[in-house]
Design a protein around this motif. Structure first.
Motif, PDB file in Angstrom:
ATOM      1  N   GLN A   1      26.308  32.963  45.728  1.00 17.67           N
ATOM      2  CA  GLN A   1      26.751  32.883  47.287  1.00 17.67           C
ATOM      3  C   GLN A   1      25.589  32.115  48.073  1.00 17.67           C
ATOM      4  OE1 GLN A   1      26.195  36.977  48.426  1.00 17.67           O
ATOM      5  NE2 GLN A   1      28.092  37.170  48.838  1.00 17.67           N
TER       6      GLN A   1
ATOM      7  N   LYS B   1      27.936  28.169  49.530  1.00 15.56           N
ATOM      8  CA  LYS B   1      28.440  27.791  50.907  1.00 15.56           C
ATOM      9  C   LYS B   1      28.141  26.185  51.149  1.00 15.56           C
ATOM     10  CE  LYS B   1      28.409  32.217  52.625  1.00 15.56           C
ATOM     11  NZ  LYS B   1      28.042  33.350  53.445  1.00 15.56           N
TER      12      LYS B   1
ATOM     13  N   LEU C   1      39.615  25.461  49.271  1.00  7.70           N
ATOM     14  CA  LEU C   1      39.095  26.126  50.481  1.00  7.70           C
ATOM     15  C   LEU C   1      39.588  27.732  50.266  1.00  7.70           C
ATOM     16  CD1 LEU C   1      38.498  23.666  53.333  1.00  7.70           C
ATOM     17  CD2 LEU C   1      36.857  24.385  51.654  1.00  7.70           C
ATOM     18  N   ASP C   2      40.733  27.569  50.115  1.00  9.42           N
ATOM     19  CA  ASP C   2      41.377  29.048  50.201  1.00  9.42           C
ATOM     20  C   ASP C   2      40.883  29.782  48.867  1.00  9.42           C
ATOM     21  OD1 ASP C   2      42.836  28.737  52.376  1.00  9.42           O
ATOM     22  OD2 ASP C   2      44.679  28.242  51.499  1.00  9.42           O
TER      23      ASP C   2
ATOM     24  N   TYR D   1      38.061  29.236  47.370  1.00 13.20           N
ATOM     25  CA  TYR D   1      36.626  29.599  47.441  1.00 13.20           C
ATOM     26  C   TYR D   1      36.558  30.765  48.600  1.00 13.20           C
ATOM     27  CZ  TYR D   1      32.111  29.410  49.543  1.00 13.20           C
ATOM     28  OH  TYR D   1      30.660  29.774  49.879  1.00 13.20           O
ATOM     29  N   ARG D   2      37.396  30.828  49.477  1.00  6.30           N
ATOM     30  CA  ARG D   2      37.282  31.972  50.387  1.00  6.30           C
ATOM     31  C   ARG D   2      37.549  33.233  49.526  1.00  6.30           C
ATOM     32  NH1 ARG D   2      40.264  28.499  53.736  1.00  6.30           N
ATOM     33  NH2 ARG D   2      38.602  27.481  55.159  1.00  6.30           N
ATOM     34  N   ARG D   3      38.355  33.303  48.614  1.00 12.07           N
ATOM     35  CA  ARG D   3      38.786  34.601  47.930  1.00 12.07           C
ATOM     36  C   ARG D   3      37.543  34.919  46.898  1.00 12.07           C
ATOM     37  NH1 ARG D   3      42.997  37.522  45.488  1.00 12.07           N
ATOM     38  NH2 ARG D   3      41.911  38.889  44.426  1.00 12.07           N
TER      39      ARG D   3
ATOM     40  N   GLU E   1      34.417  33.986  47.659  1.00  9.28           N
ATOM     41  CA  GLU E   1      33.357  34.463  48.324  1.00  9.28           C
ATOM     42  C   GLU E   1      33.579  35.699  48.608  1.00  9.28           C
ATOM     43  OE1 GLU E   1      31.095  32.349  52.139  1.00  9.28           O
ATOM     44  OE2 GLU E   1      33.548  32.845  52.242  1.00  9.28           O
ATOM     45  N   HIS E   2      34.672  36.284  49.206  1.00 13.02           N
ATOM     46  CA  HIS E   2      34.972  37.717  49.373  1.00 13.02           C
ATOM     47  C   HIS E   2      34.763  38.642  48.472  1.00 13.02           C
ATOM     48  CE1 HIS E   2      37.887  41.071  49.901  1.00 13.02           C
ATOM     49  NE2 HIS E   2      37.269  41.010  51.203  1.00 13.02           N
TER      50      HIS E   2
END
Length: 142
Positions: A51, A55, A119-120, A122-124, A126-127
């Protein structure tokens, strides 16, 4: 048995994953192999490190693409590829590997078109990583 949280292709509804659908067996197996008894909190530390490091890498990737700084982009995707693979985020790792390969082959001009998918994904990741960290203690209990 799968070696990755993301190999299971589990889908979640809403903002939070359904704890009943989490691949608990994989987490338990990983903990048992890497950290018998969970005393050193290895999985937690690995996820926290991911994490914290991912970022800035994504920011470096975005800025590098905007500025045409291919060396910075190459470093970011190489590191993101490896660190994502280490937590089982294989799709993200694969997308970063593809970007890295394109840079090596001199095809960096099409990377901005590929960025939204990375990026999409990565966001998943990250979540899901945040969710795992929040609920890891529940998964470690007998």
């Amino acid at each position: 048995m799968s070696n990755s949280f993301y190999d299971l292709n589990i889908t979640f509804e809403g903002d939070e994953p359904d704890p009943a659908k989490l691949p608990v067996a994989i987490v338990e197996e990983a903990l048992a192999q890497m950290d018998p008894g969970g005393r050193s909190k290895l999985l937690e530390r690995v996820l926290q490190a991911y994490q914290q490091s991912s970022k800035p890498l994504v920011t470096q990737l975005e800025k590098g693409l905007q500025l045409g700084d291919w060396q910075s982009v190459r470093h970011a995707v190489h590191t993101l590829k490896s660190s994502s693979q280490s937590i089982g985020a294989l799709k993200l790792s694969s997308l970063a590997a593809d970007m890295e390969r394109r840079l090596r082959e001199g095809q960096g001009e099409d990377l901005p078109v590929r960025l939204p998918e990375l990026l999409d994904t990565y966001r998943r990741v990250e979540h899901d990583t945040a969710y795992w960290l929040k609920h890891l203690h529940e998964l470690q209990q007998p």
